[in-house]
Scaffold this motif. Structure first.
Motif, PDB file in Angstrom:
ATOM      1  N   ALA B 206       0.834  -1.201   0.000  1.00 50.04           N
ATOM      2  CA  ALA B 206       0.000   0.000   0.000  1.00 50.04           C
ATOM      3  C   ALA B 206       0.871   1.254   0.000  1.00 50.04           C
ATOM      4  O   ALA B 206       0.622   2.218  -0.736  1.00 50.04           O
ATOM      5  CB  ALA B 206      -0.935  -0.014   1.214  1.00 50.04           C
ATOM      6  N   TYR B 207       1.894   1.214   0.825  1.00 51.57           N
ATOM      7  CA  TYR B 207       2.809   2.351   0.939  1.00 51.57           C
ATOM      8  C   TYR B 207       3.526   2.590  -0.389  1.00 51.57           C
ATOM      9  O   TYR B 207       3.622   3.717  -0.879  1.00 51.57           O
ATOM     10  CB  TYR B 207       3.799   2.036   2.057  1.00 51.57           C
ATOM     11  CG  TYR B 207       4.813   3.095   2.349  1.00 51.57           C
ATOM     12  CD1 TYR B 207       4.438   4.287   2.978  1.00 51.57           C
ATOM     13  CD2 TYR B 207       6.162   2.902   2.049  1.00 51.57           C
ATOM     14  CE1 TYR B 207       5.388   5.253   3.279  1.00 51.57           C
ATOM     15  CE2 TYR B 207       7.114   3.853   2.351  1.00 51.57           C
ATOM     16  CZ  TYR B 207       6.722   5.030   2.958  1.00 51.57           C
ATOM     17  OH  TYR B 207       7.658   5.983   3.254  1.00 51.57           O
ATOM     18  N   ASN B 208       4.011   1.515  -0.966  1.00 50.93           N
ATOM     19  CA  ASN B 208       4.699   1.625  -2.253  1.00 50.93           C
ATOM     20  C   ASN B 208       3.778   2.181  -3.332  1.00 50.93           C
ATOM     21  O   ASN B 208       4.155   3.059  -4.117  1.00 50.93           O
ATOM     22  CB  ASN B 208       5.226   0.252  -2.668  1.00 50.93           C
ATOM     23  CG  ASN B 208       5.933   0.291  -4.012  1.00 50.93           C
ATOM     24  OD1 ASN B 208       5.364  -0.057  -5.034  1.00 50.93           O
ATOM     25  ND2 ASN B 208       7.171   0.759  -4.025  1.00 50.93           N
ATOM     26  N   LEU B 209       2.557   1.690  -3.353  1.00 46.33           N
ATOM     27  CA  LEU B 209       1.607   2.148  -4.364  1.00 46.33           C
ATOM     28  C   LEU B 209       1.293   3.638  -4.195  1.00 46.33           C
ATOM     29  O   LEU B 209       1.233   4.393  -5.174  1.00 46.33           O
ATOM     30  CB  LEU B 209       0.313   1.328  -4.265  1.00 46.33           C
ATOM     31  CG  LEU B 209      -0.745   1.653  -5.303  1.00 46.33           C
ATOM     32  CD1 LEU B 209      -0.282   1.219  -6.685  1.00 46.33           C
ATOM     33  CD2 LEU B 209      -2.065   0.960  -4.962  1.00 46.33           C
ATOM     34  N   ALA B 210       1.085   4.034  -2.943  1.00 43.80           N
ATOM     35  CA  ALA B 210       0.776   5.442  -2.666  1.00 43.80           C
ATOM     36  C   ALA B 210       1.902   6.346  -3.165  1.00 43.80           C
ATOM     37  O   ALA B 210       1.655   7.383  -3.792  1.00 43.80           O
ATOM     38  CB  ALA B 210       0.552   5.638  -1.165  1.00 43.80           C
ATOM     39  N   CYS B 211       3.135   5.939  -2.892  1.00 43.05           N
ATOM     40  CA  CYS B 211       4.284   6.760  -3.317  1.00 43.05           C
ATOM     41  C   CYS B 211       4.464   6.694  -4.827  1.00 43.05           C
ATOM     42  O   CYS B 211       4.769   7.702  -5.470  1.00 43.05           O
ATOM     43  CB  CYS B 211       5.550   6.283  -2.620  1.00 43.05           C
ATOM     44  SG  CYS B 211       5.477   6.470  -0.827  1.00 43.05           S
ATOM     45  N   PHE B 212       4.265   5.511  -5.391  1.00 41.23           N
ATOM     46  CA  PHE B 212       4.471   5.319  -6.832  1.00 41.23           C
ATOM     47  C   PHE B 212       3.529   6.206  -7.636  1.00 41.23           C
ATOM     48  O   PHE B 212       3.936   6.860  -8.596  1.00 41.23           O
ATOM     49  CB  PHE B 212       4.243   3.842  -7.175  1.00 41.23           C
ATOM     50  CG  PHE B 212       4.482   3.489  -8.609  1.00 41.23           C
ATOM     51  CD1 PHE B 212       5.779   3.330  -9.081  1.00 41.23           C
ATOM     52  CD2 PHE B 212       3.428   3.305  -9.487  1.00 41.23           C
ATOM     53  CE1 PHE B 212       6.015   2.985 -10.412  1.00 41.23           C
ATOM     54  CE2 PHE B 212       3.655   2.963 -10.822  1.00 41.23           C
ATOM     55  CZ  PHE B 212       4.952   2.810 -11.284  1.00 41.23           C
ATOM     56  N   VAL B 213       2.278   6.230  -7.236  1.00 41.67           N
ATOM     57  CA  VAL B 213       1.290   6.999  -7.996  1.00 41.67           C
ATOM     58  C   VAL B 213       1.387   8.493  -7.697  1.00 41.67           C
ATOM     59  O   VAL B 213       1.353   9.320  -8.605  1.00 41.67           O
ATOM     60  CB  VAL B 213      -0.134   6.479  -7.720  1.00 41.67           C
ATOM     61  CG1 VAL B 213      -1.185   7.418  -8.314  1.00 41.67           C
ATOM     62  CG2 VAL B 213      -0.297   5.073  -8.284  1.00 41.67           C
ATOM     63  N   SER B 214       1.496   8.823  -6.429  1.00 40.75           N
ATOM     64  CA  SER B 214       1.469  10.253  -6.070  1.00 40.75           C
ATOM     65  C   SER B 214       2.768  10.947  -6.415  1.00 40.75           C
ATOM     66  O   SER B 214       2.800  12.169  -6.581  1.00 40.75           O
ATOM     67  CB  SER B 214       1.185  10.419  -4.580  1.00 40.75           C
ATOM     68  OG  SER B 214       2.319  10.038  -3.816  1.00 40.75           O
ATOM     69  N   GLY B 215       3.857  10.180  -6.475  1.00 43.31           N
ATOM     70  CA  GLY B 215       5.157  10.809  -6.703  1.00 43.31           C
ATOM     71  C   GLY B 215       5.633  11.636  -5.523  1.00 43.31           C
ATOM     72  O   GLY B 215       6.625  12.369  -5.633  1.00 43.31           O
ATOM     73  N   LEU B 216       4.952  11.519  -4.387  1.00 41.38           N
ATOM     74  CA  LEU B 216       5.308  12.323  -3.218  1.00 41.38           C
ATOM     75  C   LEU B 216       6.392  11.637  -2.381  1.00 41.38           C
ATOM     76  O   LEU B 216       6.503  10.411  -2.369  1.00 41.38           O
ATOM     77  CB  LEU B 216       4.080  12.544  -2.345  1.00 41.38           C
ATOM     78  CG  LEU B 216       2.952  13.376  -2.953  1.00 41.38           C
ATOM     79  CD1 LEU B 216       1.737  13.366  -2.034  1.00 41.38           C
ATOM     80  CD2 LEU B 216       3.410  14.807  -3.204  1.00 41.38           C
TER      81      LEU B 216
END
Lengths: 382, 382, 382, 382
Positions: B206-216
């Motif tokens: 979940a964490y990886n996906l959040a960062c991957f998509v948001s670029g944040l």
């Protein structure tokens, strides 16, 4: 996901050269479970294109045409054991007959052929051949379609009364066949597709699915076909009423001109005791309502799903399997049947795939739709 | 669906013997696009089991252990070019280091390792190696996840304010680890999984996906971890607040004890100009709302989908691709990167896969969650 | 849908003049079941506007202000029996106190007041009054919310572990308060709304719903509040962690800046034996998963729905009831309570509505969120 | 939510005594916007039951029968201005004629009558009367149905090609009419319902909706009716093909024997440029796909919704309005028309409600379905 007990089955392919859609699908499906290895092909009716496609695929044995291929492969010790036929409809019968005559198993795309005459010729050869004939009505490979079929067969719905099926697309809303789409060109061309447009291309899928799940025998249909796009020779919309043996009834809608629908294949079956709903675009879910109880969601490999779905499934619930996996399931069934055939044994219990009979039924469906529509939607016996 | 320009990449596998789940997934994913051929393995830490599994898979080169395998394969002319590591977490670092040291590319399951110490050792070796390291945060392989990432990067949402992510399961609602589930046993065992339970197993996704998509870039988190099932040593539920560089904030929920959820990975991203929603169980659809306009459904290969999704996709819209295809997409990215590496070239434009840095970030995420939770959900800098 | 045994209850209204949103909702809700008749009002703090609004509504008894109204109505034989207070938050306490002091029942919009001080004053008067105080946490009026509450209370989910609630909107994504929206103006103004923005306006609803359904007692929270829109004085996003007595935990998300969300109030409750999911925008459906069984859809008045839902419902399943009906259900509960009160009897079994205690809990929720956020999301005891 | 400029319209009711379903719905619908006040009734054909029901409703003027009521009310200064007729189908024409003859406006439930003869008699009287006749095809009152109609009329879909409509229920899956259900008794009784079962009860709704939204003129139909439940005199399932002027085609499915369906009224309309989808059980959402663009979700009062939906709506988007609100919208339209009629003015722009013509069209639809089905689904001109 059990493993091969020997190396993969040697597979050939007819059609499926560059630019084709369904050829690539067959190759992935054949490869997915490691049960087939593509070793030879006649990938196009144009030899140069065939060889270029073969090279691009890293395929050593590339033939000018399917006859040369059938002859050569039949005599090699390491010749193809099965062949996938992924040409336009009017080029199904020719290669199928050549390979079947030589005892090579045939995995053929649907519909069976372009014309009923071809279909009858093919059927004659197939019946005489010792080889298997597998028709890729691929939607029957979805785990939850198998689940639905098993539930109907087990009587969970009671006697079936209604079968509502539809396959709805949008891609021919405009005259794509005049704008450079090769897919649209041959699929709207009577010479290459046969007498049915939407009827043949997707109506046969809907019809096959309805029969596969319900287990009912169709008796008659009344069809109102349309070609909404000016200049289009084949139907792009089919409204069909169905009657089944035993009194069940149904509706079938096939359309290529309904904006907002991609591959909207949807089946609903209702009986005296319950109802089932399934949609191809959300294939891992099956809705089941026992009359008088809350609707239940049965998921692939989840609670309530049985062994018929499980044997078509590779991974736990909640991780979606899709179209390619369903297609691969038919290849896996084919592999089981072929290996059993080679061993002189019966295929493993539960092995199920669409056959020549399904292909003939589909051809008859198209023929009957056209007949009925020409007679102002009069009933035609199936 | 472009074809290999040469034969498939020779792949080895560590772990993934009979009864394992993720090993089978990696094998299908490697095979699906015809880019890899499995040729060798050390499929279990128990040699007998390893060899039996290899035989079942028709695999000739079966090794007693990964060290023997690394040594032998590194010296063969036809030795493995890449190795997939699909062991439990505490057995990632060991084989990864052995292969990386010998210049063999590593495709490793997540999380990176069981402990931060192992992660640092592995990182050191990986940085020194000329070989590639690919971490299978497989959800980044979904076409619509790529689409979402591209839309955020293109500014379609404006400056991002909120990232809400969750990965919710039900399978550990009861103490499955005491009832014979091997999966449950090692995934709830600190010795084999590391410090994180749900946090490590699904929270990292979940964490990886959040960062991957948001670029944040995440800056800090506050976590409240729970082990709801009595006797369970690792967390089975994680409630996490997130703060990102630039002021965006988020919530992350990972749970294994939420009945009614199979693999409920769901991401929502909101910016000054619009919002995106995506759910793993319905992966071919992405919902996009430009503020003040109607919500739009963007489908894989459908209208509104761009090249980043198209290059991760094999078939037209409306025929669902699923988990295995997404997983295979990472293998396809790996193949592109490996072939380019072998040719001494840069990988094709757009080639994107999770790397060592993502693995280290995931390890830090787990560590920070545990630290924060032990400090009563105090903020921990990332 | 049983009928009044006597004429409708005489209702007054404070606030709700032209341009107000919630006043109109209260009037429809009061009227829907024929249990109330609006007979008097002080519809605005500006007398001219009040009288114009009264005239537009065909209301004879229009007062300059609520004090005049309370005094006059309390002495009339046909004076109001109950009053609806639908002013901005900072004008709840004043009129509520005036009417309660005179024994007139109060139906008050939420949150209870703008400040904790006002809340305490109001509470003191309410406790001393013989009149009833009903707070319109209207979402508790939805039939399937009642169903969910009854199922939790009956133990269908076992001991509750998790409560995930969110109320997500988009309408304040931009600075609507500077662009002429009166609703946005007062709802983002600390002087009129109190210390909470999203927290007070919608967070209190989410919090109330979570407690109402789960039956759990909240013990502590940690909150991270944000004002994403520059210049906004109150929070427009709240990320909140919750801890309940007995060990259950939760997350609450309230946002007004999430494009693509209209009134996304969504509740999920998970226990040792099962899970429930409900969403306000699809209010006639409740999803229930007993662990290990297929997910079930329980519909309003459909199979599986019990008497607690049926008594909140007017029509058969499949014809949706919505927000106004749910709101009217609270008025119907109020009518039952008021009539019983007038008869000196206990209200009918099952009569349930939000009370002063809920209002105080909501105020404490807002206060605690602000305290926690100011302390960097430290835990605050509730 | 604009207010009455004078007191509510005085309403009478014929039928709708205790135990009736639709009478209660009409009373709520009439009351919801404060535009009507129920003042008189002949609530049952059994005088004792009529008076008991009137008393339960607090209704002073209760009549033995509708004739007495019409006579008395027509001569009172404060007599009813309009009457709602909510009896079984075979008792529509009688009271409607009595009131129309006396210049009292009639709001009548559908279908128009039980027989075509009655319909013709009623039509003759209605045409001669100065009073209005409003037929409660209530689904035309949903805001998003109005939106759909406006979009079709505006050409957003281009020339319409296809209209797919269905109204699917489950409640008569078993022989409820033999098990004490009064609703089932009269709705399956030719003497009280007329020649159509599912056709008349719900098929007319589907047919009306299809025409209302598409704006097309039906030309012919072919129908295959069934009575699946043994002993049932009227159809419980109807499969209908439709042809419209201009070449559009359609399918209509009405069923009362499809387990898992409550009130599954669903409409899909497709044209050369786009498609629309709407479902009654999720009435606040309308899906619109301009061909070649992503599907869009238009919500009631949300972005993309126009004035035709807004005038049928009371509250902001995201708070669902349902069946009762839609029904009330027809009463609100009736009120506008009646007030304008009383003032000798044209009704406000946009005022739209089903009329005698719709009622006659529905009667003809049922008649044609029965004719066609008796002729083995031959085409019957409409």
């Amino acid at each position: 996901m059990s493993a091969p007990i020997r190396g993969p089955i040697r597979l050939g392919m007819v059609g499926g050269g560059e630019g084709a859609f369904i050829g690539g699908v067959h190759r992935i499906a054949a490869r997915l479970d490691g049960q087939f290895e593509l070793v030879a092909g006649a990938l196009s009716s144009t030899p140069e294109k065939a060889h270029a496609s073969a090279q691009a695929l890293g395929l050593d044995r590339s033939y000018d045409d399917f006859t040369a291929m059938a002859e050569a492969e039949a005599t090699r010790a390491d010749g193809v054991e099965a062949v996938a036929i992924v040409t336009p409809n009017h080029r199904h019968a020719g290669p199928a007959i050549e390979f079947l005559k030589r005892g090579i198993h045939v995995i053929c795309d649907k519909p069976l052929t372009a014309t009923m005459d071809e279909a009858r010729q093919l059927a004659e050869v197939a019946r005489a051949s010792r080889a298997l004939f597998i028709l890729t009505h691929n939607y029957t490979g979805y785990p939850m379609v198998r689940q639905a079929r098993a539930m109907v067969a087990a009587g969970d719905l009671g006697t079936i009364r209604l079968v509502q099926v539809e396959y709805v697309q949008e891609w021919l809303t405009e005259a794509a066949e005049t704008k450079g789409s090769k897919q649209a060109e041959w699929r709207t061309d009577p010479a290459r597709s046969g007498a049915g447009g939407a009827t043949g291309d997707i109506g046969t899928h809907a019809y096959n699915l309805a029969c596969f799940v319900s287990g009912l025998e169709p008796q008659a249909l009344a069809a109102d076909l349309s070609s909404f796009v000016p200049g289009r020779a084949l139907d792009d919309n089919a409204h069909v009423l169905l009657r089944f043996a035993g009194g069940a009834k149904g509706m079938l809608w096939a359309s290529q001109v309904a904006p907002g629908n991609e591959n909207g294949l949807r089946l609903r079956v209702y009986g005296e005791k319950g109802g089932l709903e399934w949609a191809q675009e959300d294939p891992n879910r099956l809705w089941f309502t026992p009359f008088g109880e809350p609707k239940r969601l049965i998921t692939r490999n989840g609670a309530g799903a049985g062994p018929e779905a499980a044997r078509m499934s590779r991974i736990p619930p909640g991780h979606p399997e899709g179209y390619l996996e369903a297609f691969a399931n038919l290849y896996a069934e084919a592999a089981r049947a072929i290996r059993a055939h080679q061993a002189g044994e019966a295929p493993p219990l539960g092995t199920t795939y669409p056959t020549l009979a399904d292909g003939l039924a589909g051809m008859r469906f198209v023929e009957a739709c056209v007949q009925s529509s020409q007679a102002n939607a009069a009933w035609v016996t199936l």
